[in-house]
Each structure stands twice: as structure tokens, then as C-alpha cells.
Write an enzyme that holds these catalytic residues in place. Structure first.
Site, short mmCIF file in Angstrom:
data_model
loop_
_atom_site.label_atom_id
_atom_site.label_comp_id
_atom_site.label_asym_id
_atom_site.label_seq_id
_atom_site.Cartn_x
_atom_site.Cartn_y
_atom_site.Cartn_z
N GLY A 60 0.84 -1.20 0.00
CA GLY A 60 0.00 0.00 0.00
C GLY A 60 0.87 1.24 0.00
N GLN A 65 3.05 10.22 1.36
CA GLN A 65 4.35 9.56 1.47
C GLN A 65 5.27 9.89 0.29
OE1 GLN A 65 2.54 5.49 2.34
NE2 GLN A 65 4.42 5.45 3.56
N CYS A 110 6.26 0.48 7.92
CA CYS A 110 5.85 1.60 7.07
C CYS A 110 7.05 2.05 6.23
CB CYS A 110 5.36 2.76 7.94
SG CYS A 110 4.78 4.19 7.03
N LEU A 111 6.82 2.31 4.96
CA LEU A 111 7.92 2.73 4.07
C LEU A 111 8.48 4.08 4.47
CD1 LEU A 111 6.40 1.61 0.64
CD2 LEU A 111 8.25 0.49 1.91
N HIS A 153 -4.45 1.49 7.17
CA HIS A 153 -3.09 2.05 7.32
C HIS A 153 -2.92 3.24 6.39
CE1 HIS A 153 1.45 1.45 7.90
NE2 HIS A 153 1.40 2.26 6.86
N GLU A 154 -3.43 3.13 5.14
CA GLU A 154 -3.26 4.21 4.16
C GLU A 154 -4.15 5.40 4.47
OE1 GLU A 154 -0.73 1.43 3.06
OE2 GLU A 154 -0.66 3.62 2.85
N HIS A 157 -2.66 7.58 6.98
CA HIS A 157 -1.66 8.52 6.45
C HIS A 157 -2.32 9.79 5.94
CE1 HIS A 157 2.19 6.51 6.74
NE2 HIS A 157 1.78 5.44 6.10
#
Ligand code: NB4
Ligand code: NI
Length: 182
Positions: A60, A65, A110-111, A153-154, A157
């Protein structure tokens, strides 16, 4: 193509901002951004490409991000029934959810976070999402399991929330009452 150099890391204030709604019908540049986000996920899960360009794997991604404070997310994952979930969404909104919770047994990463933060991240087990797809068409998604966890999760953000904000400070490995292990 997007690489890890384009991924904003924690500490950057954009990850704590509430992202703006995308004007629908979406502009060509917003569509292009969402396409690039999906391409990144697909590349990141291709062993050769990921190795060649040193990509961390992702299922995702949210536009903040990559430095774009707009409500766009991309999801690309295969669930435990081998069903492919590929969603490129504008203005995703959870319109209803189960009382029951779930969590990823191994916790989340998380990236935008270059460190491990161990602990249980409580999520809603089932969610109903309203959004617009890349062709500006209204969509309603009913999700459970990994797909539901990834979308939450997205969307977090887009609201400036990081996964570790949801880990119990006193007891990080506390399992919510009756939660489903994913
Ligand atoms: C988002 C996810 C963290 C928890 C669970 C998982 C991976 C992410 C972050 C829920 C959403 C990125 C976006 C993975 C991964 C399983 C499937 C298929 C073959 C490798 C791939 C690895 F890469 N999280 N990374 N983290 N995020 N599973 N898989 N595998 O995606 O920060 O906001 O390719
Ligand atoms: Ni993340």
C-alpha cells in the site's frame, strides 16, 4: 518511476498533516500521480526490479508519502485466498465498520519509517469504503483481512496518523478483546 528517494520519511511534517480532498473529476496530473504510486507497488513486489532499484516492498502507499498532501491511495496485494486486491482510489472514506477488531500477527511497518516498531496495531476487522476510482467512478468496497488492514493504514496517512500511534504504550502486545489474528 518512483524510487525510495521519493518516499518521505518520518519527521517530515507532511506525514502529520490532514491531506486535502482531490477535486473530482480528477486532473490528469492527479491521475498520473496515482498511476505512479500503483506502479511503485507493483515494481516493489517484483524481485528483479526491487533488487535493481533497491525498493522496499509495499502492498500500500498514500500520496503524502511521496510529498503530495492529497487524499489518494494505492493498494496492491494478494489475500489469503489468493485474491488480488488492486485499488487506486481518490478520497477514500470508511462509511461503516465492524465492532470486531483484527491485527497483523507480526505487527506493521511503514515505508516512511526506517526502524522496527514492535507491537499490536488494532484495526477494524471489516470495513465499507466509499471512494472514486481512477476513472472518477464512485465505488463502494467491502473489505476484510489484510486488504481492510492495508486500507486503514493508508487512510491513516491521509489523516496524519502513523501505525505506531495505535500501539498501546503500556503494553504494546496487548491483544484487543476478541480481535481476529491476521
Ligand atoms: C503498508 C502495510 C503495513 C501493514 C504486511 C506487508 C509490506 C507496507 C506498508 C498494512 C499495510 C507500506 C504504506 C509488505 C508485505 C507481503 C506480500 C508479496 C511479494 C513482497 C510482499 C511483502 F511488503 N507489508 N510492506 N509494508 N506503507 N506485507 N508483503 N509480498 O506495504 O508504509 O503506507 O512481494
Ligand atoms: Ni505507511
Amino acid at each position: 518511476m518512483l524510487t525510495m528517494d521519493d518516499i518521505v520519511r518520518e519527521g517530515d511534517p507532511i506525514l502529520r498533516q490532514v491531506a486535502e480532498d482531490v477535486q473530482i473529476p480528477a486532473s490528469d496530473s492527479d491521475k498520473e500521480t496515482l498511476k505512479k504510486m500503483m506502479e511503485f507497488l507493483i515494481n516493489s513486489q517484483d524481485e528483479e526490479i526491487a533488487e535493481k532499484y533497491h525498493l522496499r516492498a509495499g502492498i500500500g502507499l498514500a500520496a503524502p508519502q511521496i510529498g503530495v498532501s492529497k487524499r489518494m491511495i494505492a493498494i496492491y496485494l494478494t489475500d489469503d485466498k489468493d485474491k488480488l486486491h488492486q485499488y487506486a482510489l481518490f478520497n477514500p472514506k470508511i462509511i461503516s465498520h465492524s465492532v470486531e477488531q483484527t491485527y497483523l500477527e507480526g505487527g506493521e511497518g511503514c515505508l516512511s519509517v526506517d526502524r522496527d516498531v514492535p507491537g499490536i496495531v488494532p484495526r477494524q476487522a471489516r470495513i465499507k469504503v466509499h471512494a472514486y476510482d481512477i476513472n472518477n467512478k464512485e465505488v463502494i468496497l467491502r473489505l476484510k483481512g489484510l486488504a481492510a488492514i492495508a486500507v486503514q493504514h493508508e487512510i491513516d496517512h491521509l489523516d496524519g496518523i502513523m501505525f505506531y500511534d495505535r500501539i498501546d504504550k503500556e503494553n504494546p502486545f496487548k491483544v484487543p478483546e476478541g480481535a481476529l489474528k491476521e
